[in-house]
Design a protein around this motif. Structure first.
Motif, PDB file in Angstrom:
ATOM      1  N   GLY B  82       0.820  -1.208   0.000  1.00 46.29           N
ATOM      2  CA  GLY B  82       0.000   0.000   0.000  1.00 46.29           C
ATOM      3  C   GLY B  82       0.851   1.253   0.000  1.00 46.29           C
ATOM      4  O   GLY B  82       0.339   2.361   0.003  1.00 46.29           O
ATOM      5  N   GLY B  83       2.163   1.073   0.003  1.00 44.53           N
ATOM      6  CA  GLY B  83       3.066   2.226  -0.060  1.00 44.53           C
ATOM      7  C   GLY B  83       3.485   2.414  -1.494  1.00 44.53           C
ATOM      8  O   GLY B  83       3.805   1.452  -2.184  1.00 44.53           O
ATOM      9  N   TYR B  84       3.446   3.626  -1.949  1.00 40.82           N
ATOM     10  CA  TYR B  84       3.735   3.831  -3.360  1.00 40.82           C
ATOM     11  C   TYR B  84       5.190   4.151  -3.638  1.00 40.82           C
ATOM     12  O   TYR B  84       5.995   3.290  -3.889  1.00 40.82           O
ATOM     13  CB  TYR B  84       2.828   4.921  -3.935  1.00 40.82           C
ATOM     14  N   ARG B  85       5.570   5.410  -3.523  1.00 43.99           N
ATOM     15  CA  ARG B  85       6.854   5.804  -4.090  1.00 43.99           C
ATOM     16  C   ARG B  85       7.994   5.814  -3.081  1.00 43.99           C
ATOM     17  O   ARG B  85       7.814   6.130  -1.924  1.00 43.99           O
ATOM     18  CB  ARG B  85       6.741   7.182  -4.730  1.00 43.99           C
ATOM     19  N   VAL B  86       9.162   5.475  -3.568  1.00 44.35           N
ATOM     20  CA  VAL B  86      10.396   5.645  -2.810  1.00 44.35           C
ATOM     21  C   VAL B  86      11.420   6.137  -3.827  1.00 44.35           C
ATOM     22  O   VAL B  86      11.766   5.428  -4.756  1.00 44.35           O
ATOM     23  CB  VAL B  86      10.837   4.345  -2.091  1.00 44.35           C
ATOM     24  N   GLY B  87      11.834   7.398  -3.679  1.00 39.99           N
ATOM     25  CA  GLY B  87      12.671   7.995  -4.716  1.00 39.99           C
ATOM     26  C   GLY B  87      11.870   8.056  -6.004  1.00 39.99           C
ATOM     27  O   GLY B  87      10.671   8.260  -5.976  1.00 39.99           O
ATOM     28  N   PRO B  88      12.508   7.853  -7.139  1.00 36.11           N
ATOM     29  CA  PRO B  88      11.796   7.945  -8.404  1.00 36.11           C
ATOM     30  C   PRO B  88      10.962   6.692  -8.692  1.00 36.11           C
ATOM     31  O   PRO B  88      10.207   6.645  -9.643  1.00 36.11           O
ATOM     32  CB  PRO B  88      12.928   8.080  -9.421  1.00 36.11           C
ATOM     33  N   ASP B  89      11.111   5.666  -7.876  1.00 34.34           N
ATOM     34  CA  ASP B  89      10.452   4.394  -8.125  1.00 34.34           C
ATOM     35  C   ASP B  89       9.357   4.137  -7.100  1.00 34.34           C
ATOM     36  O   ASP B  89       9.023   4.985  -6.304  1.00 34.34           O
ATOM     37  CB  ASP B  89      11.491   3.268  -8.055  1.00 34.34           C
TER      38      ASP B  89
END
Lengths: 67, 130
Positions: B82-89
């Motif tokens: 349920g977590g989306y972005r980390v950095g550009p990814d």
């Protein structure tokens, strides 16, 4: 790993969807089934809002995992 | 014989719902509430499919998937998060890069989970991307 802001909301929405789906599987009366279907549609709409908010926020730094 | 699915998620309500849906579709289901115990169960149960959350205490999902693939490179893994972005990814893209066979963003319908499990379990022999 730090939890991104959307994580808790998405877990909650997932549980609402799951509860409604399992209740529908139990074969409720038509009126109840219609309300459960509405819950599913609303939860999916809310998920779209969360996704939009996540996409709109500034890009998190690598290693920060979105805070 | 029923296919075996190992579910790993720290949210016990979601875990119960996913287990109910998969068991109702004829799968034998094992559950774990964190990556460390999930990896232990993986070694003892040797499931046909692992469904793992990414953001978890003790041992998070990325590390868990790496451990599973180290243990059994042909293991089929479905990553959920349920977590989306980390950095550009995002977490699920990372999961794919380290070997998840498929991904499912939360929230999802239980029917989508069952369909994804069926797809992975009835796919042909596993071919590693490596």
């Amino acid at each position: 790993m730090p939890r991104p802001p959307c994580h808790e909301l998405n877990n909650l929405l997932g549980k609402i969807l799951g509860a409604a789906e399992l209740a529908l599987d139990a074969g409720p009366e038509a009126e109840v089934a219609a309300e459960l279907q509405l819950i599913i549609e609303l939860a999916e709409a809310a998920a779209g809002v969360v996704r939009g908010l996540d996409e709109a926020r500034p890009e998190p730094a690598l290693g920060a995992a979105g805070g | 014989m029923a296919k075996t699915v190992l579910l790993i998620d720290d949210d016990v309500d979601l875990l119960r719902q996913m287990a109910t849906a998969l068991a109702g579709s004829g799968y034998r289901v094992h559950v774990a509430t964190d990556g460390a115990s999930g990896l232990e169960q993986f070694k003892s149960v040797s499931p046909d499919l692992v469904v793992t959350d990414i953001i978890m205490p003790t041992r998070e999902g990325i590390e868990t998937i790496m451990g599973i693939k180290r243990e059994r490179p042909d293991a089929r893994v479905l990553a959920i998060s349920g977590g989306y972005r980390v950095g550009p990814d995002d977490f699920l893209t990372l999961a794919r890069h380290i070997g998840a066979d498929d991904v499912l963003p939360k929230p999802f319908r239980l029917a989508q989970l069952v369909a994804a499990a069926a797809r992975l379990l009835h796919a042909g022999p596993h071919v590693s991307a490596a």
